[in-house]
Every structure is written in C-alpha cells, then in structure tokens.
Design a protein around this motif. Structure first.
Motif, PDB file in Angstrom:
ATOM      1  N   LEU A  77       7.249   6.347   5.818  1.00 26.17           N
ATOM      2  CA  LEU A  77       7.853   5.402   4.874  1.00 26.17           C
ATOM      3  C   LEU A  77       7.640   3.955   5.306  1.00 26.17           C
ATOM      4  CD1 LEU A  77      11.181   7.268   4.076  1.00 26.17           C
ATOM      5  CD2 LEU A  77       9.134   7.081   2.624  1.00 26.17           C
ATOM      6  N   LEU A  78       7.426   3.732   6.585  1.00 23.44           N
ATOM      7  CA  LEU A  78       7.223   2.373   7.091  1.00 23.44           C
ATOM      8  C   LEU A  78       5.751   1.994   7.236  1.00 23.44           C
ATOM      9  CD1 LEU A  78      10.084   2.111   9.718  1.00 23.44           C
ATOM     10  CD2 LEU A  78       9.959   1.047   7.458  1.00 23.44           C
ATOM     11  N   THR A  79       4.855   2.819   6.701  1.00 22.01           N
ATOM     12  CA  THR A  79       3.434   2.460   6.721  1.00 22.01           C
ATOM     13  C   THR A  79       3.281   1.119   6.013  1.00 22.01           C
ATOM     14  OG1 THR A  79       2.785   4.782   6.668  1.00 22.01           O
ATOM     15  CG2 THR A  79       1.114   3.169   6.031  1.00 22.01           C
ATOM     16  N   PRO A  80       2.642   0.142   6.661  1.00 25.01           N
ATOM     17  CA  PRO A  80       2.545  -1.199   6.065  1.00 25.01           C
ATOM     18  C   PRO A  80       1.816  -1.215   4.720  1.00 25.01           C
ATOM     19  CG  PRO A  80       1.942  -1.251   8.382  1.00 25.01           C
ATOM     20  CD  PRO A  80       2.064   0.198   8.000  1.00 25.01           C
ATOM     21  N   THR A  81       2.247  -2.109   3.871  1.00 26.28           N
ATOM     22  CA  THR A  81       1.587  -2.333   2.584  1.00 26.28           C
ATOM     23  C   THR A  81       0.208  -2.913   2.824  1.00 26.28           C
ATOM     24  OG1 THR A  81       3.699  -2.751   1.496  1.00 26.28           O
ATOM     25  CG2 THR A  81       1.728  -3.628   0.409  1.00 26.28           C
ATOM     26  N   LYS A  82      -0.773  -2.349   2.163  1.00 29.77           N
ATOM     27  CA  LYS A  82      -2.140  -2.849   2.292  1.00 29.77           C
ATOM     28  C   LYS A  82      -2.302  -4.093   1.412  1.00 29.77           C
ATOM     29  CE  LYS A  82      -6.921  -1.563   2.223  1.00 29.77           C
ATOM     30  NZ  LYS A  82      -7.857  -0.478   2.349  1.00 29.77           N
ATOM     31  N   ILE A  83      -2.959  -5.095   1.967  1.00 29.79           N
ATOM     32  CA  ILE A  83      -3.335  -6.290   1.209  1.00 29.79           C
ATOM     33  C   ILE A  83      -4.837  -6.173   0.969  1.00 29.79           C
ATOM     34  CG2 ILE A  83      -3.368  -8.819   1.209  1.00 29.79           C
ATOM     35  CD1 ILE A  83      -0.527  -7.603   1.310  1.00 29.79           C
ATOM     36  N   TYR A  84      -5.296  -6.306  -0.257  1.00 31.11           N
ATOM     37  CA  TYR A  84      -6.656  -5.947  -0.650  1.00 31.11           C
ATOM     38  C   TYR A  84      -7.663  -7.101  -0.663  1.00 31.11           C
ATOM     39  CZ  TYR A  84      -4.513  -1.554  -1.830  1.00 31.11           C
ATOM     40  OH  TYR A  84      -3.840  -0.367  -1.748  1.00 31.11           O
ATOM     41  N   VAL A  85      -7.307  -8.218  -0.118  1.00 29.51           N
ATOM     42  CA  VAL A  85      -8.174  -9.392  -0.208  1.00 29.51           C
ATOM     43  C   VAL A  85      -9.551  -9.156   0.414  1.00 29.51           C
ATOM     44  CG1 VAL A  85      -7.297 -10.530   1.890  1.00 29.51           C
ATOM     45  CG2 VAL A  85      -8.234 -11.905   0.016  1.00 29.51           C
ATOM     46  N   ARG A  86      -9.622  -8.490   1.546  1.00 33.13           N
ATOM     47  CA  ARG A  86     -10.919  -8.263   2.209  1.00 33.13           C
ATOM     48  C   ARG A  86     -11.830  -7.371   1.379  1.00 33.13           C
ATOM     49  NH1 ARG A  86      -8.064  -7.869   7.759  1.00 33.13           N
ATOM     50  NH2 ARG A  86      -8.311  -9.992   8.492  1.00 33.13           N
ATOM     51  N   GLU A  87     -11.253  -6.406   0.675  1.00 34.86           N
ATOM     52  CA  GLU A  87     -12.052  -5.537  -0.169  1.00 34.86           C
ATOM     53  C   GLU A  87     -12.502  -6.251  -1.439  1.00 34.86           C
ATOM     54  OE1 GLU A  87      -9.245  -4.612   1.263  1.00 34.86           O
ATOM     55  OE2 GLU A  87      -9.639  -2.756   2.347  1.00 34.86           O
ATOM     56  N   VAL A  88     -11.589  -6.994  -2.044  1.00 35.51           N
ATOM     57  CA  VAL A  88     -11.843  -7.547  -3.373  1.00 35.51           C
ATOM     58  C   VAL A  88     -12.713  -8.805  -3.361  1.00 35.51           C
ATOM     59  CG1 VAL A  88     -10.718  -8.546  -5.400  1.00 35.51           C
ATOM     60  CG2 VAL A  88      -9.789  -6.479  -4.354  1.00 35.51           C
ATOM     61  N   LEU A  89     -12.523  -9.690  -2.417  1.00 36.78           N
ATOM     62  CA  LEU A  89     -13.273 -10.958  -2.426  1.00 36.78           C
ATOM     63  C   LEU A  89     -14.788 -10.785  -2.506  1.00 36.78           C
ATOM     64  CD1 LEU A  89     -11.339 -13.516  -0.209  1.00 36.78           C
ATOM     65  CD2 LEU A  89     -11.630 -13.490  -2.694  1.00 36.78           C
ATOM     66  N   PRO A  90     -15.397  -9.857  -1.773  1.00 35.12           N
ATOM     67  CA  PRO A  90     -16.858  -9.733  -1.869  1.00 35.12           C
ATOM     68  C   PRO A  90     -17.368  -9.268  -3.240  1.00 35.12           C
ATOM     69  CG  PRO A  90     -16.052  -8.694   0.143  1.00 35.12           C
ATOM     70  CD  PRO A  90     -14.852  -9.035  -0.687  1.00 35.12           C
ATOM     71  N   VAL A  91     -16.503  -8.697  -4.062  1.00 29.12           N
ATOM     72  CA  VAL A  91     -16.938  -8.188  -5.369  1.00 29.12           C
ATOM     73  C   VAL A  91     -16.251  -8.900  -6.536  1.00 29.12           C
ATOM     74  CG1 VAL A  91     -17.560  -5.912  -4.458  1.00 29.12           C
ATOM     75  CG2 VAL A  91     -15.242  -6.287  -5.340  1.00 29.12           C
ATOM     76  N   ILE A  92     -15.509  -9.945  -6.251  1.00 29.88           N
ATOM     77  CA  ILE A  92     -14.685 -10.590  -7.281  1.00 29.88           C
ATOM     78  C   ILE A  92     -15.509 -11.047  -8.489  1.00 29.88           C
ATOM     79  CG2 ILE A  92     -14.705 -12.953  -6.359  1.00 29.88           C
ATOM     80  CD1 ILE A  92     -11.575 -11.166  -7.682  1.00 29.88           C
ATOM     81  N   ASP A  93     -16.755 -11.450  -8.261  1.00 33.18           N
ATOM     82  CA  ASP A  93     -17.593 -11.912  -9.373  1.00 33.18           C
ATOM     83  C   ASP A  93     -18.117 -10.760 -10.235  1.00 33.18           C
ATOM     84  OD1 ASP A  93     -19.205 -11.053  -7.229  1.00 33.18           O
ATOM     85  OD2 ASP A  93     -20.869 -12.340  -7.841  1.00 33.18           O
ATOM     86  N   LYS A  94     -17.865  -9.520  -9.842  1.00 33.45           N
ATOM     87  CA  LYS A  94     -18.303  -8.348 -10.595  1.00 33.45           C
ATOM     88  C   LYS A  94     -17.132  -7.676 -11.328  1.00 33.45           C
ATOM     89  CE  LYS A  94     -21.847  -7.493  -7.088  1.00 33.45           C
ATOM     90  NZ  LYS A  94     -21.893  -8.890  -6.748  1.00 33.45           N
ATOM     91  N   ILE A  95     -15.930  -8.213 -11.153  1.00 34.88           N
ATOM     92  CA  ILE A  95     -14.717  -7.627 -11.721  1.00 34.88           C
ATOM     93  C   ILE A  95     -14.310  -8.378 -12.987  1.00 34.88           C
ATOM     94  CG2 ILE A  95     -12.260  -7.203 -11.297  1.00 34.88           C
ATOM     95  CD1 ILE A  95     -12.940  -7.125  -8.290  1.00 34.88           C
ATOM     96  N   LYS A  96     -13.936  -7.641 -14.025  1.00 32.51           N
ATOM     97  CA  LYS A  96     -13.439  -8.273 -15.251  1.00 32.51           C
ATOM     98  C   LYS A  96     -11.951  -8.580 -15.152  1.00 32.51           C
ATOM     99  CE  LYS A  96     -16.531  -6.788 -18.872  1.00 32.51           C
ATOM    100  NZ  LYS A  96     -16.549  -6.220 -20.219  1.00 32.51           N
TER     101      LYS A  96
END
Length: 193
Positions: A77-96
């Motif tokens: 239950l205490l597993t930290p919340t994932k923040i997705y910035v590292r995954e999303v930034l490299p593909v942000i220009d391909k996302i609608k």
C-alpha cells in the motif's frame, strides 16, 4: 510539528508541479475517432482511494506477508506513486492528449483528454490489473465498476495517439500497451467492455 509527533519521527508529504508553454499544451480538441489509447502501468494504488482502502482494510494486519504481492500488505500500500515525466517527455510531440489516472479512476480522468461527441472504448481484458486491486476488490466485496470509479487498476496514465504512431510509441515506451480506442459517441465518457 513539535509536541504532536514523538521525538525523531516525521510526517513527510510531497507534490509535483508541471509547467508548460501555452502553445505546447496538449489539447483534447486534437483527438478524433480512431485514435488509440495506450496505457502506462502504475506502481500500485498510488495516492488514490485511500479513504476506501482504510475502510476496507481497517481490521487487517498491515505486517502480514501477501504472496500475491511478494511483500507485506503495508509495504504494498505504501509503494510510491510513479511520476511519468521521464517516460512522457521523449514522446510528447507524438501524443495528441494525455490523462493521469488519479482520484476518480477511469470515469472521471479519461474523458478530460478528449472533446464532446467522443468516448474512450476500453477493453477490460487488455488491462494489466495489479494484484493489489484484486485483493481490495475481494476484501471489500466491491463491484468491478466501482473499482474503475475509484482506482487506477494498474493504469497510471493513458496516452491518446494517432494509429500511425502506435508502433513507435510502444517501442520507445516498452512497458506501455494498447487498451482501447476513441469512438464517436453522443454521450461521451468511458465505455468498458
């Protein structure tokens, strides 16, 4: 907070803030029928639905080892919340468009990523539900629909992309997977099937 916590104990909270140039904001109006919905996996419950979790699991021993989790209930239950910035930034220009699956689960968060007259048609069999959600559902005797109203169910973020970008995105974000598509629908919202 002196006098409230025992000596050498701390209450720690954190948050993340994002900043984006106005012209680079992803717009729900860019989404159209036929666009694909890709899931980025969550690490667990994240910071959502803990009022319900506490109510359901109030009588359970948080130190008990749960085989499904490979750790104690409390650790899971205490597993930290994932923040997705590292995954999303490299593909942000391909996302609608994009939606973080936070409080309100699928039904409240996903519709913010597209405009009126559209719906997210999501195939339940494709969602890689984490064991913690099955555990909560059984312990609380909850309906599946309620689970999707409250929790991320193993999907921490969704990306909406054009069909021609799917292979590229899945290759770059190797843990991501397709869970559905955008359809025309006068009532909008999310359709789980």
């Amino acid at each position: 907070m002196p006098g409230f916590y025992p000596v050498n104990e701390y209450d720690l909270a954190g948050f993340a803030v994002g900043v984006v140039e106005r012209e680079k904001i992803l717009k729900p109006s860019n989404v159209k029928q036929g666009d694909i919905i890709i899931a980025l996996p969550s690490t667990g419950v994240h910071s959502n639905g803990f009022s319900l979790v506490r109510k359901i699991l109030a009588e359970q021993d948080l130190n008990q080892y749960i085989n499904e989790f490979g750790q104690s209930l409390g650790q899971e239950l205490l597993t930290p919340t994932k923040i997705y910035v590292r995954e999303v930034l490299p593909v942000i220009d391909k996302i609608k468009s994009i939606a973080h699956i936070t409080g309100g689960g699928f039904y409240e968060n996903i519709p913010r990523a597209f405009g009126e007259g559209l719906a997210a048609k999501i195939e339940l069999a494709k969602i890689k539900t984490l064991p913690v959600f099955d555990y909560i559902m059984r312990a609380g005797n909850l309906e599946l629909d309620e689970m999707y109203h409250v929790f991320n169910m193993g999907v921490g973020m969704i990306l909406i992309i054009s069909p021609e970008k799917v292979d590229e995105i899945l290759k770059i974000l190797n843990e991501s997977y397709i869970i559905g598509e955008i359809i025309n629908h006068e009532n909008g919202g999310v359709i789980l099937w």
